[in-house]
Design an enzyme around this catalytic site. Structure first.
Site, PDB file in Angstrom:
ATOM      1  N   HIS A  24     -94.152  35.860  -9.484  1.00  0.00           N
ATOM      2  CA  HIS A  24     -95.013  36.485  -8.485  1.00  0.00           C
ATOM      3  C   HIS A  24     -94.211  37.420  -7.585  1.00  0.00           C
ATOM      4  CE1 HIS A  24     -97.554  32.958  -9.495  1.00  0.00           C
ATOM      5  NE2 HIS A  24     -98.559  33.748  -9.157  1.00  0.00           N
ATOM      6  N   ASP A  35    -100.886  37.999 -17.556  1.00  0.00           N
ATOM      7  CA  ASP A  35    -100.899  37.368 -16.247  1.00  0.00           C
ATOM      8  C   ASP A  35    -101.302  38.454 -15.245  1.00  0.00           C
ATOM      9  OD1 ASP A  35    -100.585  35.503 -14.236  1.00  0.00           O
ATOM     10  OD2 ASP A  35     -98.625  34.833 -14.920  1.00  0.00           O
TER      11      ASP A  35
END
Length: 387
Positions: free
Chosen positions: A272, A345
């Site tokens: 992330h 993702d």
């Protein structure tokens, strides 16, 4: 991972109600239409069940629908996008403001009308998931908005309901322990029951794709992003539980998603916020990381999510796996023989944005062999780049 960040949905009159599994289906097998995963999923609405072949639309029907679609509609079908609000048409003002700021639309219905997205992902922080009746109403509103469009299609409605620390829908939904707790028990029947029960509840709320189970083998105790989301450090044990959970979800007619290919279990960096590098050799990858994904494929997994990680033994270009043709097409498609849907993702994560700009990322992902583009930071930038 799009954990903070993959079946389709109802036709008119087939609405989702808590306790009545309404309007769901799963992504069809890839067939000849590699770039239209959202469309093929939508056309699998009727007859979705445990027998995959019976739920797949045939190529003739797919081609007939495609022939009537505009280029813009085909592009929109590739995207799965976030949207704020508990209602498809009447969200709270704060959520309208957030949508205008981030997406340039007011509501989920306007998002569908403008971009014709193939999927929408639910988040707690986006105020999508208050209670079962509200979630079902939101799902039905999304389906009505999409089906009302010219050449209207159902929408994939997805969420990250892994259970444990990643859980988007709370009580009164059944809340199970996370994957590592299930792994500690080691029961295949428990993992299958988790998928079956959770899948039935998701389907009842109009959610027809779950970004679960996590198929990573977590061999790094310092892993900041996988950890207890993994079933464990034994690849064979992880593989058994992944396959069982896939069977449970898809037996309830909710598309399961194995993540994060080619394996995110041995990293000390959270993708992330950074760009992890996996230093496993190709031989170690075969013995460790690949094992649960092979099991998921044998179990008939509907979709697989890519990881924003660098894996030099599999591709020495320096590209993240999400953008890697050697990994997505060469290994996942070619060597592992996977012919289902591949989803990225979240494209808002730093791991996929480090090397290329937000306009190049979605195009490179499609060129790598990906089918669905999840949650780009700017849908307008990404949509126009693909167009």
């Amino acid at each position: 991972m799009h954990d903070s960040s993959t079946g389709s949905s109802a036709r008119p009159g087939n609405t989702a109600r808590p306790g009545n599994a309404g309007g769901a289906a799963r992504p069809s097998r890839r067939g000849v239409l590699a770039a239209t995963a959202g469309l093929t999923a939508a056309l699998a609405v009727q007859g979705a069940g445990t027998a995959h072949a019976a739920s797949r639309p045939d190529d003739r029907r797919l081609r007939a629908v495609l022939s009537r679609m505009t280029l813009e509609e085909k592009v929109g079908q590739l995207f799965v996008m976030r949207v704020y609000g508990h209602s498809a048409t009447d969200p709270d003002q704060a959520d309208i403001d957030a949508n205008l700021s981030e997406i340039g639309v007011r509501t989920a219905a306007e998002l569908i009308a403008k971009y014709r997205v193939g999927g929408i992902i639910y988040f707690t922080w986006a105020h999508n998931t208050r209670d079962p009746h509200q979630i079902a109403d939101l799902s039905n509103g999304i389906q009505r908005a999409s089906l009302a469009q010219p050449r209207g299609l159902p929408v994939l409605v997805a969420t990250d309901q892994e259970h444990g620390i990643v859980c988007r829908i709370g009580a009164p939904a059944t809340l199970f322990p996370g994957a590592m707790a299930v792994g500690a028990g080691g029961s295949v029947s428990d993992a299958r029951a988790l998928g079956r029960i959770s899948g039935a509840e998701l389907r009842a709320m109009g959610v027809n794709q779950d970004y679960s189970p996590d198929a990573d083998v977590n061999v790094n105790p310092a892993n900041p992003v996988i950890g207890v989301r993994s079933f464990g450090a034994d690849p064979d044990a992880v593989a058994r539980l992944v396959a069982a959970e896939v069977s449970g979800y898809q037996g309830s007619r909710v598309a399961a998603t194995a993540k994060h290919f080619p394996g995110h279990g041995d990293t000390a960096v959270d993708s992330h916020y950074g760009f992890p590098v996996i230093t496993h050799s190709r031989e170690l990858w075969e013995r460790l990381d690949a094992v649960p994904f092979r099991a998921a494929i044998r179990a008939g997994i509907d979709s697989i999510m890519t990881a924003h990680i660098q894996f030099p033994a599999l591709d020495d270009s320096g590209d993240p796996a999400t953008l890697s043709h050697p990994i997505v097409t060469g290994i996942l498609r070619g060597e592992l023989g996977y012919d289902g849907v591949v989803i990225t993702d979240s494209l808002g994560m730093e791991g996929v944005r480090t090397k290329y700009g937000d306009d190049r990322v979605p195009v490179l992902a499609l060129k790598a062999g990906v089918d669905q583009l999840l949650n780009p930071p700017s849908l307008d930038v990404a949509w126009n780049a693909v167009l």
